[in-house]
Design an enzyme around this catalytic site. Structure first.
Site, mmCIF file in Angstrom:
data_model
loop_
_atom_site.group_PDB
_atom_site.id
_atom_site.type_symbol
_atom_site.label_atom_id
_atom_site.label_comp_id
_atom_site.label_asym_id
_atom_site.label_seq_id
_atom_site.Cartn_x
_atom_site.Cartn_y
_atom_site.Cartn_z
ATOM 1 N N HIS A 148 24.760 52.542 58.269
ATOM 2 C CA HIS A 148 23.569 52.421 59.115
ATOM 3 C C HIS A 148 23.534 53.453 60.252
ATOM 4 C CE1 HIS A 148 23.404 48.871 56.797
ATOM 5 N NE2 HIS A 148 24.124 48.100 57.571
ATOM 6 N N ASP A 197 31.721 49.019 58.030
ATOM 7 C CA ASP A 197 30.608 48.080 57.841
ATOM 8 C C ASP A 197 29.306 48.620 58.459
ATOM 9 O OD1 ASP A 197 29.475 45.564 57.087
ATOM 10 O OD2 ASP A 197 29.643 44.872 59.165
HETATM 11 C C1 BG6 Z 1 25.123 44.618 57.551
HETATM 12 C C2 BG6 Z 1 26.529 44.362 58.023
HETATM 13 O O1 BG6 Z 1 25.075 45.750 56.730
HETATM 14 O O2 BG6 Z 1 24.275 44.825 58.667
HETATM 15 C C3 BG6 Z 1 26.586 43.185 58.964
HETATM 16 O O3 BG6 Z 1 27.362 44.112 56.900
HETATM 17 C C4 BG6 Z 1 25.595 43.353 60.099
HETATM 18 O O4 BG6 Z 1 27.897 43.012 59.487
HETATM 19 C C5 BG6 Z 1 24.211 43.709 59.548
HETATM 20 O O5 BG6 Z 1 25.542 42.140 60.826
HETATM 21 C C6 BG6 Z 1 23.259 44.063 60.681
HETATM 22 O O6 BG6 Z 1 21.957 44.172 60.171
HETATM 23 P P1 BG6 Z 1 20.680 43.892 61.073
HETATM 24 O O7 BG6 Z 1 19.533 44.194 60.166
HETATM 25 O O8 BG6 Z 1 20.760 42.467 61.504
HETATM 26 O O9 BG6 Z 1 20.780 44.826 62.235
#
Ligand code: BG6
Length: 480
Positions: A235, A230
């Protein structure tokens, strides 16, 4: 720039659309950043007409827009360009009605696909059958695009049969974040960092994405996915690639993505001793009692909600520099941060005067606050008879303050605009995704082969204690 005049959202009644996409489009509209003639079509299974969908959009805007953004008249204007077509994307039949509804796409069409993975292929075929996949059509794909290398290849192949790579926009919303792009400005628009940005001067790097949220009603998806897939697969690896890449020739999509993929391909496979997986137990986050993952899920599970990894980028620049990555849910605070730990100076000339030196640390805080902080050694004021005291003091650049007047845009505003404009720079190319999956699949295999089950950690802390050991055994502490 070739700006498309029609946007089509699949999954238009879903959570992402309501929370992020529609408010982002509205913000672009309100700031005159999209053309007057842009038409926005939503499609999903729900049986709605234009008027009912517009009501839904209005409700979503009222719920998710910041208060200072809500202006009745502007919302009315925005809703006028929104249309809706009911569609069951699993069968081909409805697509011609969709095409009829959209009508003329000679001004170019951008499609944003955020649907369940099993709908990707039928959707692509449906679009093609209805003439909605021609040369002037771009497709944006939201994750999950598969859950391992093999399944991602199947999806990419299916997409690729209809949309060539130059018209495929794979979304990683982290790339749309202002501060993530600022990483490039920091590295490549300043002379002081780049000469030191290598194994000679840097001792290790940490990347942390900690979250306070838990399952958030996404039980089915999350339990099949876990933190590694995930958050790390996409990311965190994109952040790592931006930190570790060589300077690109320019800001073109190809130049940047060429450099990122080299890093992703240089990632060293991770050994079992360098992986920690955890799952949140009960605890308190920001003074609120929260349940364990198993209780949130209503079942026992082996899915990890936390992962910490030590890896290396096996190339010339980064030889021997550990990259420590960690991410987890229900941790102590929400924080995305990169820490660059520099090496010690070669010789401490202050030693005889009793002064201890700390190595410089560069902290790049991406969210929730945005700052760059360099910890530098400085002498404590005084006459220094006998002893001399040196202390680490922060050199602070608060981006929030420095750019106080500038509007902060959420990632999807930029990404939607780029999808409409056809700029691929901030989207992930197929070879990057595949290099990411290859590395992740290997880690998953190691986890399975060694029967590593997640260690339970208390909600509201910083994850399992074994994650502390992962760094401490090298004399390194997580930055907290
Ligand atoms: C998403 C995930 O891609 O990114 C989530 O699926 C996570 O689990 C989210 O909470 C986090 O994104 P941000 O922008 O809030 O850091």
């Amino acid at each position: 720039m070739n700006r498309n005049s029609t946007l089509l959202l699949f999954g238009a009644t879903g959570d992402l659309a309501r929370r992020m996409l529609l408010p982002s489009l509205y913000a672009l509209y309100a700031d005159n950043l999209i053309e007057d003639d842009l038409r926005i079509f939503g499609t999903a299974r729900s049986d709605l007409d234009d008027a009912a969908y517009r009501d839904m959009v209005r409700d979503a805007l009222m719920e998710f827009l910041p208060e200072d953004r809500i202006a009745e008249q502007q919302i009315d204007g925005f809703l006028q360009r929104i249309y809706y077509q009911t569609l069951d994307a699993s069968t081909i039949e409805g697509f011609s009605d969709l095409a009829d509804k959209i009508g003329d796409i000679s001004g170019g069409l951008s499609i944003f696909l955020s649907t369940a993975p099993f709908l990707f292929e039928p959707t692509i075929l449906g679009l093609k059958s209805a003439g909605l996949a021609g040369d002037n059509v771009l497709i944006g794909l939201e994750k999950p695009l598969g859950n391992d290398l093999a399944s991602s290849k199947i999806i990419n192949d299916a997409v690729n049969q209809v949309f060539p790579e130059e018209r495929t926009f794979r979304i990683d919303h982290y790339l749309g974040k202002e501060t993530v792009q600022n990483l490039m400005a920091l590295r490549f628009a300043n002379m002081i960092f780049e000469p030191l940005w290598n194994a000679q001067a840097i001792e290790h790097i940490q990347i942390t994405i900690s979250e306070t949220v838990g399952l958030e009603g996404r039980a089915g998806f999350y339990n099949d996915t876990g933190a590694l897939r995930d958050m790390v697969q996409n990311h965190m690896l994109q952040l790592l690639a931006l930190i570790a890449m060589e300077p690109p020739a320019n800001l073109d999509a190809a130049s940047i993505r060429d450099e990122k993929v080299k890093v992703l391909r240089s990632l060293r496979p991770v050994s079992e001793n360098d992986i920690v997986v955890g799952q949140y137990g009960a605890g308190a986050v920001a003074e609120t009692l929260v349940k364990s993952y198993a209780d949130d899920l209503g079942d026992v599970s082996d899915t990890e909600t936390y992962v910490a990894i030590k890896t290396f980028v096996d190339n010339w620049r980064w030889q021997g520099v550990p990259f420590y990555l960690r991410t987890g849910k229900r941790l102590s605070e929400r924080r995305s941060e990169i820490v660059i730990q520099f090496r010690e100076v070669p010789h401490n000339i202050f030693k005889d005067r009793g002064a201890k030196l700390e190595s410089n640390t560069l902290i790049i805080r991406l969210q929730p606050e945005e700052y760059v902080r360099l910890l530098v050694m400085s002498k404590e004021p005084g006459l220094d008879r006998g002893q001399m005291v040196l202390r680490e003091v922060p050199l602070d650049l608060s981006l929030t303050q420095a750019f106080a007047g500038a509007r902060r845009r959420i990632a999807y505003e930029r990404l939607l605009l780029d999808l409409i404009d056809g700029d691929q720079t901030l989207f992930v190319r197929r070879d990057e995704v595949e290099a990411q999956w290859k590395w992740i699949d290997d880690i998953r295999e190691t986890i399975t082969k060694n029967a590593m089950s997640p260690k339970i950690y208390n909600s509201g802390g910083w994850g399992p204690s074994t994650a502390i050991a992962l760094t401490e055994r090298e004399g390194v502490s997580w930055h907290e």
